[in-house]
Enzyme design. Structure first.
Site, PDB file in Angstrom:
ATOM      1  N   THR A 175     -81.772 118.980  11.957  1.00  9.38           N
ATOM      2  CA  THR A 175     -81.694 120.000  13.004  1.00  9.38           C
ATOM      3  C   THR A 175     -80.237 120.311  13.316  1.00  9.38           C
ATOM      4  O   THR A 175     -79.356 119.469  13.124  1.00  9.38           O
ATOM      5  CB  THR A 175     -82.337 119.522  14.320  1.00  9.38           C
ATOM      6  OG1 THR A 175     -81.564 118.432  14.856  1.00  9.38           O
ATOM      7  CG2 THR A 175     -83.771 119.094  14.130  1.00  9.38           C
ATOM      8  N   ASP A 176     -79.975 121.517  13.811  1.00  5.28           N
ATOM      9  CA  ASP A 176     -78.697 121.748  14.461  1.00  5.28           C
ATOM     10  C   ASP A 176     -78.690 120.859  15.703  1.00  5.28           C
ATOM     11  O   ASP A 176     -79.741 120.473  16.215  1.00  5.28           O
ATOM     12  CB  ASP A 176     -78.534 123.225  14.833  1.00  5.28           C
ATOM     13  CG  ASP A 176     -77.066 123.626  14.959  1.00  5.28           C
ATOM     14  OD1 ASP A 176     -76.210 122.732  15.150  1.00  5.28           O
ATOM     15  OD2 ASP A 176     -76.770 124.824  14.876  1.00  5.28           O
ATOM     16  N   TRP A 177     -77.503 120.528  16.187  1.00  2.00           N
ATOM     17  CA  TRP A 177     -77.384 119.520  17.243  1.00  2.00           C
ATOM     18  C   TRP A 177     -78.081 119.989  18.521  1.00  2.00           C
ATOM     19  O   TRP A 177     -77.699 120.987  19.123  1.00  2.00           O
ATOM     20  CB  TRP A 177     -75.909 119.220  17.488  1.00  2.00           C
ATOM     21  CG  TRP A 177     -75.414 118.039  16.700  1.00  2.00           C
ATOM     22  CD1 TRP A 177     -74.779 116.939  17.189  1.00  2.00           C
ATOM     23  CD2 TRP A 177     -75.519 117.813  15.278  1.00  2.00           C
ATOM     24  NE1 TRP A 177     -74.496 116.045  16.161  1.00  2.00           N
ATOM     25  CE2 TRP A 177     -74.939 116.553  14.982  1.00  2.00           C
ATOM     26  CE3 TRP A 177     -76.069 118.539  14.218  1.00  2.00           C
ATOM     27  CZ2 TRP A 177     -74.885 116.022  13.702  1.00  2.00           C
ATOM     28  CZ3 TRP A 177     -76.013 118.013  12.940  1.00  2.00           C
ATOM     29  CH2 TRP A 177     -75.426 116.771  12.694  1.00  2.00           C
TER      30      TRP A 177
END
Length: 811
Positions: A228-230
């Site tokens: 995932t993106d953060w």
């Protein structure tokens, strides 16, 4: 599964723990089984591994690393071999810093010039972006570490990026927004992909079965890891079911428990979890193996700096050269004006900021350039403040010069992650300076530094225009070498420069409404739109001047590709970028006038002729048919076009191509805008015809209580006064910080607080706030302040008690 025996030894809890981070940048380790952590770091144009506080968002200075030109800059080189060299050196530096996964490159399309992160992306063309990305990946992964292509997918704006729903038709999705990722997977063989924050047609990307399973896994046969993106995980179980293995950063074990519970209740088959664990283990072990095998503690700083310079030199674009002002004639006296000459603008802002090992500035490099400088003046305030005294001093200096080198562009706070630009202009104070200088000395060469397209109503007041984009730590020296003639410029634009922002095809639909953004222009982005709709532009896609001239001749086409001859007809050696475009002559299916399908960069000595061959591939003639739900070829005559840019066509031929016999996907009379190419302002009913369904409501529902996926911005209409006070305090703080000149901090508030969904409070705090505590915060926001406060405090006590018990148990 490769690690089946090891997985059999794991408890269910241990398997779940590998699905999320240990802290902000590291994955979980399992010491008893010999499973190490791996470290992920930002790195599109240089490694950003923080020296301190690895458990925090990337706000601290990184360990010094080479800052290479940004992707938008290297894209202008049109040189895949050069991209591979950048990747090679990035991979080497990743090893010295023990970085397993380098979070880059970014391949999102430049749908609109105002996207604040365009400096990190390659192109407005998916074929170009994909080829450049694949080369980076090959270079990075040649060292055994992993690249991470991002942001998958259709993440083309920063405004509300964590909540916006992108509404796009299937054909456009495939042809424009997924093709670069497809090339990165199939040709680059990237081992990691980062899912984006946004929704696509209703579903968050990391939960989107169509994107993640149907296309990425089943169609492209991707067997690597998706991260995932953060803070980009919404529903952890839905994400895991879609094949998004790794959630970053750490959720302090909270989502691990959700996974364990889902397996025990049958919501997730343990076999699916095992397959996800196997993919993560493969990434962990294979990337850690390189540190044991060939770990070096340092790299050759000077050598890497010289490589950064070479890359910058080949990526600089000469846009205007009236009266052959450049290269600068010997003995000419130069006045150097502009704050960017003193302190180079060389990279973007946000998570990709690199702490450079060396940093060249223009004024420090003049002696070796051979250019005679009579002095320097700032000319303007860097961040836009008016200063007539600086203009007057610059004009006095300019009066005594033969030529003025004027360094202008966009500042660091204008192009930044988390924010889109408000307009396409350069600051007014810089234009005021240019106008004043033109009055006293018309021999002006402007050196432009920014990471994306800008309007240039002032272009008639400069005789030369050199665009350095964001050239990295050696960019200033590279620019001087082009100005002096030591380097013949060979860069060409990887994006179109419109005359004005209003001409852009997405002008009416960027950055969307509150809840969604509609891609009504469909495939008509960049040159595809300008060429098809016959809209005049300032500089076309693929445009760039040289100090020499090239002649194209003798074109030949067969089923395998196109060949032609290229002659350097000037007096100096140079590099030319030849571009292959293909246009379908049939009108049965709407198409853009032409599409880039190949390119080559060739070095040719003065007077020399070379034969150039550009092969066809599986993407040359294909289109995506929404009726058959697959790639098809339309039987037709195709125009084979060789150009020095998308507008400068040098050679043409045609070839008949047999089709796949697919049924026509559209009823022509129902899609007049798309068949004409004039798709800049499509009515909603025609767009819905293209989509095949109604568009969702694009405004927020103000009647319902705020929930996990609603943003802090939506507190403006919260039912509770506490929520509205929070909103107004954030707005005031942002305004005040901008007022006192703290623009970077003000930007940070917008990026990390204002547009953040409530779930981000839990997902991005490393467990400081958990979801039960967030429930209390939402109660407070929704009008139940004291009940919510009591719930928050109760859950906080419960969490502290559980933490203490865990510590005691571990002893």
């Amino acid at each position: 599964m490769k690690y089946n025996e090891l997985i059999k030894q794991m408890t269910l809890e241990e398997k779940a723990s590998l699905m999320s981070g240990k802290d902000f940048w590291q994955t979980q380790d399992i010491e008893r089984l010999g499973i190490p952590s791996m470290f992920l770091a930002d790195g599109p144009h240089g490694i950003r591994r923080q020296e301190i506080a690895a458990d925090q968002l990337g706000l601290n200075a990184g360990i010094p690393a080479t800052c290479y030109p940004t992707a938008a800059t290297v894209a202008n080189s049109w040189n895949a071999d050069l991209g591979e060299k950048v990747g090679d050196y990035l991979g080497e530096e990743a090893i010295t810093q023990k970085v397993n996964v380098l979070l880059g490159p970014g391949v999102n399309m430049k749908r609109n010039p105002l996207c604040g992160r365009n400096f990190e992306y390659f192109s407005e063309d998916p074929y170009h972006a994909g080829k450049m990305a694949a080369s980076y990946i090959r270079g990075i992964q040649s060292h055994g570490v992993s690249a991470c292509v991002k942001h998958f997918a259709v993440n083309n704006q920063e405004e509300r990026r964590m909540s916006i729903d992108t509404i796009v038709d299937e054909r456009t999705l495939r042809e424009i927004y997924l093709t670069a990722f497809e090339i990165a997977v199939k040709e680059g063989k990237t081992r990691t992909i980062m899912s984006s924050y946004n929704r696509v047609n209703g579903d968050y990307t990391n939960e989107n079965q169509h994107l993640m399973k149907d296309i990425l896994r089943d169609e492209w046969n991707y067997d690597g890891v998706v991260v995932t993106d953060w803070g980009g995980s919404n529903d952890r179980i839905a994400g895991l079911l879609a094949g998004n293995e790794l959630e970053m950063p750490s959720a302090a074990g909270e989502t691990d428990k959700e996974i364990v519970q889902a397996v025990r209740t049958g919501k997730i088959e343990e076999k699916l979890l095992d397959e996800s664990v196997d993919r993560v283990l493969e990434l962990i072990f294979s990337t850690n193996e390189v540190f044991e095998r060939s770990y070096k503690q340092e790299f050759d700083v000077e050598k890497h700096h010289r490589v950064a310079q070479k890359v910058a030199e080949e990526s600089i674009v000469l846009l205007k050269n009236e009266d052959n002002m450049l290269p600068l004639k010997f003995g000419k006296k130069v006045a150097v004006i502009g704050d960017f000459a003193k302190d180079a603008r060389y990279q973007g802002a946000g998570s990709s900021i690199v702490n450079p090992t060396i940093l060249d500035h223009t004024m420090d490099c003049f002696e070796e350039s051979g250019i005679v400088s009579i002095g320097f003046e700032h000319g303007y305030e860097r961040y836009g403040k008016k200063n007539i005294d600086k203009i007057n001093k610059a004009c006095e200096l300019a009066k005594g010069a033969d030529v003025v080198f004027l360094y202008i562009g966009l500042d660091e706070d204008t192009e930044a992650e988390g924010l889109d630009r408000p307009n396409m202009k350069i600051p007014d104070n810089q234009v005021d300076l240019l106008n004043a200088l033109h009055e006293v000395n018309p021999n002006i060469v402007a050196i432009l530094s920014c990471g994306s397209a800008v309007e240039m109503p002032w272009i008639n007041k400069v005789k030369g225009l050199l665009h350095g984009y964001l050239g990295g730590q050696a960019g200033a020296r590279a620019i001087l070498r082009v100005l002096s003639g030591d380097v013949n410029p060979s860069g060409k634009l990887a994006e179109t420069y419109p005359l004005r922002y209003e001409d852009t095809p997405s002008f009416h639909n960027f950055s969307g409404n509150e809840a969604s953004v509609e891609y009504r222009e469909a495939m008509y982005i960049g040159y595809r739109y300008y060429d098809t709709a016959d809209v005049k532009v300032l500089f076309p896609f693929g445009y760039g001047l040289s100090y020499t001239t090239f002649e194209y001749s003798d074109v030949r086409v067969d089923k395998d590709g196109v060949t032609f001859k290229l002659t350097n007809t000037g007096n100096v050696a140079g590099m030319e970028i030849a571009q292959l475009y293909v246009g379908c002559k049939s009108k049965q299916i709407f198409r853009t006038k032409k599409e880039l399908k190949g390119f080559d960069k060739i070095f040719i000595n003065a007077g020399e002729t070379k034969t150039v061959a550009i092969p066809f591939d599986d993407k040359t003639f294909r289109y995506f048919n929404v009726k058959t739900n697959q790639w098809e070829i339309e039987e037709a005559d195709y125009q084979i076009i060789i150009g020095a840019s998308s507008a400068d066509i040098r050679l043409q031929a045609s070839i008949f191509v047999e089709g796949t016999g697919a049924p026509l996907p559209y009823e022509k009379e129902k899609l007049p805008s798309y068949y004409s190419g004039k798709a800049d302002n499509v009515a909603v009913d025609e767009f819905e015809t293209l989509l095949g369904h109604k568009v969702p409501v694009s405004t927020w529902d103000r009647t319902k209580p705020l929930g996990y996926t609603d943003t802090i911005e939506q507190c403006q209409y919260a039912k509770g006064i506490f929520g509205r006070l929070v909103y107004h305090s954030i707005v005031f703080t942002h305004w005040f910080l901008k007022k006192i000149g703290k623009r970077s901090t003000a930007n940070l508030i917008m990026m990390s607080i204002y547009h953040m969904p409530f779930r981000g409070i839990a997902r991005l705090t490393g467990g400081v706030v958990n979801m039960p505590m967030l429930d209390g915060i939402l109660m407070m926001v929704n009008g139940h302040f004291f009940k919510g406060l009591g719930h928050l405090l109760k859950e906080k006590r419960k969490k502290l008690k559980a933490s203490k018990a865990a510590v005691m148990e571990s002893k």
